[in-house]
Design a protein around this motif. Structure first.
Motif, PDB file in Angstrom:
ATOM      1  N   LEU A   8       0.807  -1.220   0.000  1.00  0.00           N
ATOM      2  CA  LEU A   8       0.000   0.000   0.000  1.00  0.00           C
ATOM      3  C   LEU A   8       0.840   1.269   0.000  1.00  0.00           C
ATOM      4  CD1 LEU A   8      -2.657  -0.967   2.688  1.00  0.00           C
ATOM      5  CD2 LEU A   8      -2.960  -0.945   0.215  1.00  0.00           C
ATOM      6  N   TYR A   9       2.023   1.212   0.584  1.00  0.00           N
ATOM      7  CA  TYR A   9       2.840   2.411   0.789  1.00  0.00           C
ATOM      8  C   TYR A   9       3.820   2.609  -0.357  1.00  0.00           C
ATOM      9  CZ  TYR A   9       0.899   2.007   5.431  1.00  0.00           C
ATOM     10  OH  TYR A   9       0.038   1.913   6.475  1.00  0.00           O
ATOM     11  N   GLN A  10       3.937   3.876  -0.826  1.00  0.00           N
ATOM     12  CA  GLN A  10       4.807   4.202  -1.943  1.00  0.00           C
ATOM     13  C   GLN A  10       5.578   5.474  -1.649  1.00  0.00           C
ATOM     14  OE1 GLN A  10       2.223   4.777  -5.262  1.00  0.00           O
ATOM     15  NE2 GLN A  10       1.358   2.726  -5.162  1.00  0.00           N
ATOM     16  N   LYS A  11       6.700   5.620  -2.308  1.00  0.00           N
ATOM     17  CA  LYS A  11       7.525   6.817  -2.188  1.00  0.00           C
ATOM     18  C   LYS A  11       6.694   8.046  -2.559  1.00  0.00           C
ATOM     19  CE  LYS A  11      11.782   8.836  -3.886  1.00  0.00           C
ATOM     20  NZ  LYS A  11      12.944   8.645  -4.742  1.00  0.00           N
ATOM     21  N   GLY A  12       6.784   9.103  -1.750  1.00  0.00           N
ATOM     22  CA  GLY A  12       6.056  10.340  -1.993  1.00  0.00           C
ATOM     23  C   GLY A  12       4.710  10.418  -1.324  1.00  0.00           C
ATOM     24  N   MET A  13       4.180   9.293  -0.839  1.00  0.00           N
ATOM     25  CA  MET A  13       2.866   9.249  -0.213  1.00  0.00           C
ATOM     26  C   MET A  13       2.885  10.010   1.117  1.00  0.00           C
ATOM     27  SD  MET A  13       0.708   5.797   0.616  1.00  0.00           S
ATOM     28  CE  MET A  13       0.336   5.434  -1.087  1.00  0.00           C
ATOM     29  N   ARG A  14       1.806  10.720   1.403  1.00  0.00           N
ATOM     30  CA  ARG A  14       1.672  11.482   2.653  1.00  0.00           C
ATOM     31  C   ARG A  14       1.096  10.547   3.718  1.00  0.00           C
ATOM     32  NH1 ARG A  14       3.821  16.217   4.291  1.00  0.00           N
ATOM     33  NH2 ARG A  14       2.458  17.295   5.719  1.00  0.00           N
ATOM     34  N   VAL A  15       1.735  10.509   4.911  1.00  0.00           N
ATOM     35  CA  VAL A  15       1.299   9.609   5.981  1.00  0.00           C
ATOM     36  C   VAL A  15       1.231  10.346   7.318  1.00  0.00           C
ATOM     37  CG1 VAL A  15       2.125   7.475   4.911  1.00  0.00           C
ATOM     38  CG2 VAL A  15       3.669   8.803   6.344  1.00  0.00           C
ATOM     39  N   LEU A  16       0.423   9.805   8.205  1.00  0.00           N
ATOM     40  CA  LEU A  16       0.288  10.283   9.574  1.00  0.00           C
ATOM     41  C   LEU A  16       0.752   9.150  10.481  1.00  0.00           C
ATOM     42  CD1 LEU A  16      -0.797  12.607  11.347  1.00  0.00           C
ATOM     43  CD2 LEU A  16      -2.971  11.410  11.376  1.00  0.00           C
ATOM     44  N   VAL A  17       1.719   9.433  11.362  1.00  0.00           N
ATOM     45  CA  VAL A  17       2.356   8.381  12.150  1.00  0.00           C
ATOM     46  C   VAL A  17       2.276   8.689  13.645  1.00  0.00           C
ATOM     47  CG1 VAL A  17       4.490   7.096  12.534  1.00  0.00           C
ATOM     48  CG2 VAL A  17       3.978   7.975  10.262  1.00  0.00           C
ATOM     49  N   PRO A  18       1.421   7.986  14.394  1.00  0.00           N
ATOM     50  CA  PRO A  18       1.485   8.038  15.858  1.00  0.00           C
ATOM     51  C   PRO A  18       2.361   6.890  16.360  1.00  0.00           C
ATOM     52  CG  PRO A  18      -0.576   7.052  15.191  1.00  0.00           C
ATOM     53  CD  PRO A  18       0.178   7.383  13.927  1.00  0.00           C
ATOM     54  N   GLY A  19       3.091   7.130  17.416  1.00  0.00           N
ATOM     55  CA  GLY A  19       3.944   6.077  17.964  1.00  0.00           C
ATOM     56  C   GLY A  19       4.851   6.611  19.054  1.00  0.00           C
ATOM     57  N   ARG A  20       6.049   6.016  19.126  1.00  0.00           N
ATOM     58  CA  ARG A  20       7.040   6.423  20.121  1.00  0.00           C
ATOM     59  C   ARG A  20       8.347   6.760  19.410  1.00  0.00           C
ATOM     60  NH1 ARG A  20       8.753   2.545  24.090  1.00  0.00           N
ATOM     61  NH2 ARG A  20       8.975   1.148  22.333  1.00  0.00           N
ATOM     62  N   MET A  21       8.983   7.863  19.818  1.00  0.00           N
ATOM     63  CA  MET A  21      10.308   8.195  19.325  1.00  0.00           C
ATOM     64  C   MET A  21      11.292   7.461  20.234  1.00  0.00           C
ATOM     65  SD  MET A  21      12.044   9.942  17.075  1.00  0.00           S
ATOM     66  CE  MET A  21      11.227  11.391  16.466  1.00  0.00           C
ATOM     67  N   VAL A  22      12.176   6.646  19.636  1.00  0.00           N
ATOM     68  CA  VAL A  22      13.083   5.786  20.394  1.00  0.00           C
ATOM     69  C   VAL A  22      14.519   6.108  20.001  1.00  0.00           C
ATOM     70  CG1 VAL A  22      13.749   3.400  20.845  1.00  0.00           C
ATOM     71  CG2 VAL A  22      11.361   3.960  20.478  1.00  0.00           C
ATOM     72  N   PHE A  23      15.397   6.221  20.992  1.00  0.00           N
ATOM     73  CA  PHE A  23      16.824   6.434  20.767  1.00  0.00           C
ATOM     74  C   PHE A  23      17.531   5.107  20.971  1.00  0.00           C
ATOM     75  CE2 PHE A  23      21.104   7.590  22.340  1.00  0.00           C
ATOM     76  CZ  PHE A  23      21.527   8.344  21.258  1.00  0.00           C
ATOM     77  N   SER A  24      18.324   4.689  19.969  1.00  0.00           N
ATOM     78  CA  SER A  24      19.046   3.425  20.110  1.00  0.00           C
ATOM     79  C   SER A  24      20.527   3.635  19.783  1.00  0.00           C
ATOM     80  CB  SER A  24      18.439   2.353  19.204  1.00  0.00           C
ATOM     81  OG  SER A  24      18.461   2.761  17.865  1.00  0.00           O
ATOM     82  N   GLU A  25      21.368   2.861  20.462  1.00  0.00           N
ATOM     83  CA  GLU A  25      22.809   2.923  20.273  1.00  0.00           C
ATOM     84  C   GLU A  25      23.332   1.518  19.980  1.00  0.00           C
ATOM     85  OE1 GLU A  25      24.606   6.181  23.156  1.00  0.00           O
ATOM     86  OE2 GLU A  25      23.358   4.751  24.278  1.00  0.00           O
ATOM     87  N   TRP A  26      24.378   1.410  19.134  1.00  0.00           N
ATOM     88  CA  TRP A  26      24.978   0.135  18.810  1.00  0.00           C
ATOM     89  C   TRP A  26      26.383   0.376  18.271  1.00  0.00           C
ATOM     90  CZ3 TRP A  26      21.785   2.822  15.688  1.00  0.00           C
ATOM     91  CH2 TRP A  26      22.160   3.018  14.372  1.00  0.00           C
ATOM     92  N   GLN A  27      27.122  -0.716  18.072  1.00  0.00           N
ATOM     93  CA  GLN A  27      28.435  -0.647  17.447  1.00  0.00           C
ATOM     94  C   GLN A  27      28.344  -1.306  16.079  1.00  0.00           C
ATOM     95  OE1 GLN A  27      31.378  -2.415  20.002  1.00  0.00           O
ATOM     96  NE2 GLN A  27      31.820  -0.464  20.991  1.00  0.00           N
TER      97      GLN A  27
END
Length: 157
Positions: free
Chosen positions: A71-90
């Motif tokens: 359903l999702y394509q480049k350029g499509m307008r979306v509304l996103v509810p959720g959580r902003m998450v910070f992650s760290e790795w090597q």
């Protein structure tokens, strides 16, 4: 660390999907990743002006992400509810890396820049393709059976 997030933006690349097999008593599930440009439109005399948007990776986990990715394509307008998450790795060279990403509860498609959305079963799709090859207009299923789909028309039958 995470915080609630609610943003509107445009998809910058086609979705990536990775599926994981069932594990014990958990059913199989997958993750769909999108790269989205969230903007900050500020009203001005000449319309809205973007004041400092940002790119973020968005991911959503569910067992049906393979179907959703269609359903999702480049350029499509979306509304996103959720959580902003910070992650760290090597990384593979032992460099420390970090990123903010959005773990979406859902990803809503907004009607901007969409000319047509068709969602149907595979059987209906084959029937419509065959009738279109014969020159017949596409059909849509409704509560009272089938009706003509007046693509590009303002009147509905």
């Amino acid at each position: 660390m995470s915080t609630r997030f609610f943003g509107e933006g445009n998809i910058g690349s086609d979705p990536e999907v990775k599926m994981f097999p069932s594990n014990g008593n958990q059913p199989p599930r997958g993750v769909m990743r999108l790269n989205v440009r969230f903007d900050n439109p500020v009203p001005s005399d000449n319309g809205n002006v973007d004041k400092g948007g940002f790119w973020a990776n968005v991911e959503i986990w569910h067992r049906d992400v393979e179907q959703w990715a269609q359903l999702y394509q480049k350029g499509m307008r979306v509304l996103v509810p959720g959580r902003m998450v910070f992650s760290e790795w090597q990384d593979s060279e032992r460099n420390n890396r970090s990123e903010y990403k959005v773990q979406a509860d859902r990803i809503g498609i907004l009607p901007f820049r969409i000319s047509q959305v068709i969602q149907e079963s595979a059987q209906n799709s084959q029937q419509n393709q065959q009738s279109q090859q014969r020159g017949a207009p596409p059909k849509s299923a409704g509560p009272d059976g089938e009706w003509s789909n007046p693509v590009g028309s303002n009147t509905y039958q």
